[in-house]
Design an enzyme around this catalytic site. Sequence first.
Site, short mmCIF file in Angstrom:
data_model
loop_
_atom_site.label_atom_id
_atom_site.label_comp_id
_atom_site.label_asym_id
_atom_site.label_seq_id
_atom_site.Cartn_x
_atom_site.Cartn_y
_atom_site.Cartn_z
CE LYS A 1 24.18 -27.11 1.69
NZ LYS A 1 23.69 -28.18 0.79
C1 PLP Z 1 23.58 -28.04 -0.58
C2 PLP Z 1 23.61 -29.24 -1.44
C3 PLP Z 1 23.82 -29.15 -2.84
C4 PLP Z 1 23.97 -27.83 -3.56
O1 PLP Z 1 25.18 -27.17 -3.26
P1 PLP Z 1 25.35 -25.60 -3.50
O2 PLP Z 1 26.61 -25.23 -2.87
O3 PLP Z 1 24.16 -24.94 -2.85
O4 PLP Z 1 25.35 -25.38 -5.00
C5 PLP Z 1 23.90 -30.33 -3.56
N1 PLP Z 1 23.74 -31.54 -2.96
C6 PLP Z 1 23.52 -31.66 -1.64
C7 PLP Z 1 23.34 -33.02 -1.05
C8 PLP Z 1 23.46 -30.53 -0.82
O5 PLP Z 1 23.22 -30.65 0.50
#
Ligand code: PLP
Length: 486
Positions: free
Chosen positions: A125
Site C-alpha cells: 500500500k
Molecule cells: C491491502 C492488502 C491486500 C489486498 O489488496 P486489495 O487492493 O485490497 O485487493 C493484500 N495483501 C496485503 C498485504 C494488503 O495490505
Amino acid sequence: MTMHYISTRGDVLSSPRKTFTEILLGGLAPDGGLYLPEAYPRITRAELDAWRGLSYADLAFAILSKFIDDIPPADLKALVDKTYTAAVYCNGRPGGDAREITPLRWLEPGFALLELSNGPTLAFKDMAMQLLGNLFEYVLAKRGETINILGATSGDTGSAAEYAMRGKRGLRVFMLSPYGRMSAFQRAQMYSLPDANIFNIAVRGMFDDAQDIVKAVFNDHAFKARHKLGAVNSINWARVAAQIVYYFKGYFAATLSNDEKVSFAVPSGNFGNICAGHIARMMGLPISRLVMATNENDVLDEFCRTGLYRPRGSAETHATSSPSMDISKASNFERFVFDLVGRDPAVIRALWAKVDAGGSFDLAATRYFADLPQFGFVSGKSRHADRLATIRGIYEKYGVIVDTHTADGLKVAAENCLPGETIVVLETAMPAKFAETIVEALGRLPERPAAMQGIESLPQRVEVMDIDADAVKRFIKRETGSDSGG
Ligand SMILES: *Cc1c(COP(=O)(O)O)cnc(C)c1O
C-alpha cells in the site's frame, strides 16, 4: 486533449465529468459511483519499447502523465521523483536492491515474485499511498486549503496512510484502530510516530466499531464540512493509477522483449491491486492472464467461478491469518464490472441498487459472464492450512520466506499455471509484518529490516476511547482548534 473522469453510475447531472485534481481529494462520485477515465489511454508499441529501459520514477512519470494532465509536467515529475526514490523504498532485505523500488525475484524459470513491500510500512500500500501524500500536499498548497483525514484501520491501510502523510503541510490524520486487536508490531508502527499532524485513536471495540464511528462522523454533514474531513480509502482513483506502474515495471523485468506475454497473480481483498492490473491490460500491456487469489473470504473467487456476486455481512467475515484480505465487499469491484458490462452505467445502477440494499446479483446467465475469460481473469482460494504449507514449501524449495498474503497468491498461481506460462506473483507484504504465522509455519522468526528493529520499545502516543462518535468528534474539534485545520 484533456483526460476526463466519469462515474460508473453515469448520472451526468449530479456527477459531471471531472479532471484528475478535481477527483483527487474526494471519494465516491455524488451519484454513488466510482470515477474512471472516460477512455483508457492506449499504449503504442513504440512507447512500450521506449519505456522498457526506464527507471521506476521515469516510468511512473510516463504512465501517470497519461492520467494526470492538470498538473504541470515539471511539477508532476518532481512529485514522482520525490516519491519513488531508494531513500523511501530502502527497507532493504538481504539480497534486495532498493534502487529498483520493485525488484523482481525469480524463484524458477517462469515463476517470479515482484517485491512491492520495500516501503516504510512493509506492505504494497506504500506504493500508492506515498504518492498520494505528495499529491495531496501539492494540491492543497496550490489551493490554500487544508484537510483532516479520518479513517479506521485494522492495520496495513492506516499505517501506510500515516507514513505517507506524516509531517505534510495542510493535512492532519485521525486514525481509529481497535484497541488491543492489532499485533504489538502494528501498534508500535502507528503509535510511535512523533509527528504533530498524526493522531491515533484506539477504540475499545472491534474494527467494525471503529468503522461505524467513522461513518457516523462523516454522516454529520455540518461537522464534516466545518472540520474539512476527508478520506484516503481504497476507492481513491489516484491509488489505483499509481498501482498501474508496477505492472509495467514487472512486465519489463520478467521479459526480454515486448513480444512476450506475462500473467500476474494477485492476493486480493478490495480489488484495488488487481483492478490496476486490469487497467494495465486494457492499456495494451501484454498481460496474458490475471490470477486472482482470495483467502477464506472468497466473495471474488465465487464471482469468477459462478457469476454470483454476493457480498457478505461483517458477521460472515472470517478473521484469517492473511487479515488484509478479510474483506467481504470489494469496494473497487464496481470499476471492473463497469468495463465487463460494456461501460453501460444503466446496468451498473441496476446491479448496485441490489448490492447497496444488502443483496447480491448473478451474471451467470448473461453474455457479460461469458466475456469474463476475454478479460483474462481466473481465480482461486487459499485457506490457513494452504498458507502454512505454501510458506513451508517455498522456504524449503527456494530458501525464501514469504508473508501470508503473498502465500495465498503463490498457492493459487501454482495451481493455475499453464505449461510455458510466465507468472509473476505480486508480493504484497514482508513476512516480518505477520511473524506469528511465520513461526507457526517454520518454527522461526522472519528477519526484520534494520529500520524496524526494536520499534516496540519506542514511546507511543495514542488516545484510548470508548465506542462513542461524540467523543471522537470532541477530540477532532479540540485538536483542530479554532483554525479547524490550518
Ligand atoms: C491491502 C492488502 C491486500 C489486498 O489488496 P486489495 O487492493 O485490497 O485487493 C493484500 N495483501 C496485503 C498485504 C494488503 O495490505
